[in-house]
Scaffold this active site. Structure first.
Site, PDB file in Angstrom:
ATOM      1  N   LYS A  93       0.825  -1.216   0.000  1.00 10.47           N
ATOM      2  CA  LYS A  93       0.000   0.000   0.000  1.00 10.47           C
ATOM      3  C   LYS A  93       0.857   1.262   0.000  1.00 10.47           C
ATOM      4  CE  LYS A  93      -4.462  -1.582   1.149  1.00 10.47           C
ATOM      5  NZ  LYS A  93      -4.350  -2.940   1.717  1.00 10.47           N
ATOM      6  N   GLU A 115      -9.976   6.667   3.101  1.00 11.40           N
ATOM      7  CA  GLU A 115     -10.838   5.654   3.705  1.00 11.40           C
ATOM      8  C   GLU A 115      -9.955   4.496   4.138  1.00 11.40           C
ATOM      9  OE1 GLU A 115     -10.046   5.625   0.588  1.00 11.40           O
ATOM     10  OE2 GLU A 115      -9.666   3.508   0.157  1.00 11.40           O
ATOM     11  N   SER A 383       1.953  -9.660  -0.971  1.00 13.39           N
ATOM     12  CA  SER A 383       1.610  -8.232  -0.904  1.00 13.39           C
ATOM     13  C   SER A 383       1.857  -7.627   0.473  1.00 13.39           C
ATOM     14  CB  SER A 383       0.143  -8.035  -1.295  1.00 13.39           C
ATOM     15  OG  SER A 383      -0.695  -8.876  -0.522  1.00 13.39           O
TER      16      SER A 383
HETATM   17  C1  LIG Z   1      -5.134  -3.997   1.312  1.00 14.01           C
HETATM   18  C2  LIG Z   1      -4.378  -5.239   1.038  1.00 14.01           C
HETATM   19  C3  LIG Z   1      -4.692  -6.082  -0.043  1.00 14.01           C
HETATM   20  C4  LIG Z   1      -5.861  -5.865  -0.955  1.00 14.01           C
HETATM   21  O1  LIG Z   1      -5.805  -4.758  -1.767  1.00 14.01           O
HETATM   22  P1  LIG Z   1      -5.489  -4.817  -3.319  1.00 14.01           P
HETATM   23  O2  LIG Z   1      -5.818  -3.446  -3.779  1.00 14.01           O
HETATM   24  O3  LIG Z   1      -6.364  -5.854  -3.952  1.00 14.01           O
HETATM   25  O4  LIG Z   1      -4.061  -5.158  -3.480  1.00 14.01           O
HETATM   26  C5  LIG Z   1      -3.885  -7.190  -0.279  1.00 14.01           C
HETATM   27  N1  LIG Z   1      -2.833  -7.476   0.518  1.00 14.01           N
HETATM   28  C6  LIG Z   1      -2.519  -6.699   1.582  1.00 14.01           C
HETATM   29  C7  LIG Z   1      -1.345  -7.092   2.417  1.00 14.01           C
HETATM   30  C8  LIG Z   1      -3.271  -5.558   1.875  1.00 14.01           C
HETATM   31  O5  LIG Z   1      -2.936  -4.803   2.945  1.00 14.01           O
END
Ligand SMILES: *Cc1c(COP(=O)(O)O)cnc(C)c1O
Length: 418
Positions: A93, A115, A383
């Protein structure tokens, strides 16, 4: 494939999806944002500044790790992982947030709003605002404020004001609506830092652009480390920003792209957030854009569920709705139960603690790797990291020793008060 080449179509549309569906009062603000974004995208100096900010503040480039133990144990494809969990604040993020922070400087605005659902995007935004010196207000559903205290704690201590939204179901979509209302009232000095590749144009394109740094790095790293590109790439999909980020490195290659949604309690349970992998969503317009939404026949939004709060959202990136209909991205879902099992496996075999969101991509990859040849290669986007989610993961794994630790803490606070 340049999905953002609008030369023969309507700008901001991907097939029938996307667009700008906002009250007229916001049109000038969105136009101002669009013009600024176009200037930034056309200016190589902006991208350089962005990359060096992430290098010096967030540890980019994040590495790629070959999971030799897990690959051997599953007996199929070689598994590699892109480590976006190693970013500052613990997830991808920060890429989007730092990019929009720089863009906000060019807009000349001194106040940001955002948000947040689970609090990860709010935490990243509060961090960015502290670094750039912006006033920062985070809107969060009252239900989420109550259940995500650790992230609220960090946001407030980083200097942001956290507003508990008490409308509607008091969760993420209500926080988005509250942000829109704030933006309408304060647009002269305020930029809205939207957290994923959803919402009105140019947000899906802009957030995807910032996140494309993941795929650009990963492509180069795979060529260097594995000697060739992967056969498949897996990423979890909430709004779709980390998946768009890594997929953009491989759009023009012969690489299969697999998006992994939150299957929650499974098909037919209506307790999930799988918009494309399950057959429960339909095309609609909400929150400023057109895409597949989990909604009823009257267009009212359904309640969604996932063990991973970051995947728990009604809509999906409009670019993905289009690419899915074109057969360019495959979508699968992982259930809460499968996620818990995969998390235990990756912890024990590799010492990796993926966020519950990212673990959805691991589930699908772990299912499919054994059906592939040993010479084949798959890449998973991690992610985010799970250690930041210790409260959620301890709950999800139902850890008895953790519960008695929390009880002990509560007793200690009570004793101090008396
Ligand atoms: C917020 C989040 C997501 C989901 O958001 P995307 O916009 O689909 O990437 C995925 N993985 C993590 C670790 C997050 O914090």
């Amino acid at each position: 494939m340049d999905i953002f080449d609008f030369s023969d179509g309507r700008e901001g549309y991907y097939g029938e999806f996307g667009g700008v569906f906002l009250p007229e009062i916001l049109h000038a603000t969105i136009e101002e944002l669009l013009v600024c974004f176009r200037e930034c995208k056309a200016d190589p100096k902006f991208w350089q500044e962005y990359v060096s900010l992430l290098q010096n503040y967030s540890g980019r480039p994040t590495p790629v790790t070959h999971l030799e133990n897990l690959s051997r144990q599953l007996g199929g494809a070689q598994i590699y992982v892109k480590r976006d969990d190693l970013n500052h604040t613990g997830s991808h993020k920060v890429n989007n947030v730092m990019g929009q922070g720089l863009l906000c400087q060019r807009l000349g605005k001194g106040r940001v709003i955002a948000e947040t659902g689970a609090g990860q995007h709010g935490f990243a935004t509060a961090t960015m605002a502290a670094k750039f010196g912006y006033d920062c207000k985070i809107y969060m559903g009252a239900v989420d404020v109550a259940r995500q205290r650790p992230n609220v704690f960090w946001m407030e201590n980083l200097g942001a004001e956290v507003i508990a939204v008490t409308d509607g179901q008091k969760t993420l979509k209500d926080a988005v609506n509250a942000c829109m209302r704030d933006w309408v009232t304060n647009m002269a000095d305020t930029h809205y830092i939207l957290g994923t590749a959803c919402g009105p144009h140019p947000f899906p394109e802009m957030v995807s652009w910032f996140q494309s740094i993941i795929g650009m790095e990963a492509r180069e790293q795979m060529l260097k480390q594995a000697g060739r590109l992967p056969d498949r790439v897996y990423a979890c999909v909430g709004g779709g920003s980390n998946a768009m980020g890594i997929f953009q490195g491989f759009f023009d290659d012969n690489v299969e792209l697999v998006g992994c949604e939150a299957g929650g309690h499974g098909v037919g349970s209506y307790m999930h957030s799988a918009r494309l992998a399950y057959d429960d969503a339909s095309v609609g317009v909400a929150q400023g854009y057109k895409t597949y939404f989990l909604q009823n026949d009257q267009g009212n939004m359904n309640e969604t569920h996932s063990v991973a709060a970051g995947l728990d959202y009604i809509g999906i990136n409009p670019i993905f709705s289009y690419l899915w209909e074109q057969g360019k991205v495959r979508f699968e879902a992982a259930t809460d139960v499968e996620v818990k099992e995969a998390l235990k496996l990756t912890m024990r075999t590799e010492g990796l603690i993926p966020a519950l969101e990212s673990t959805h991509a691991f589930v699908t990859a772990i299912k499919e790797a054994p059906t592939m040849g040993k010479e084949e290669i798959i890449l998973i986007n991690q992610s985010g990291r799970g250690d930041k989610d210790i409260f959620t993961i301890a709950d999800a794994l139902d850890d008895a020793k953790w519960k008695s630790f929390i009880d002990g803490k509560a007793d200690q606070y009570r004793a101090e008060k008396n």
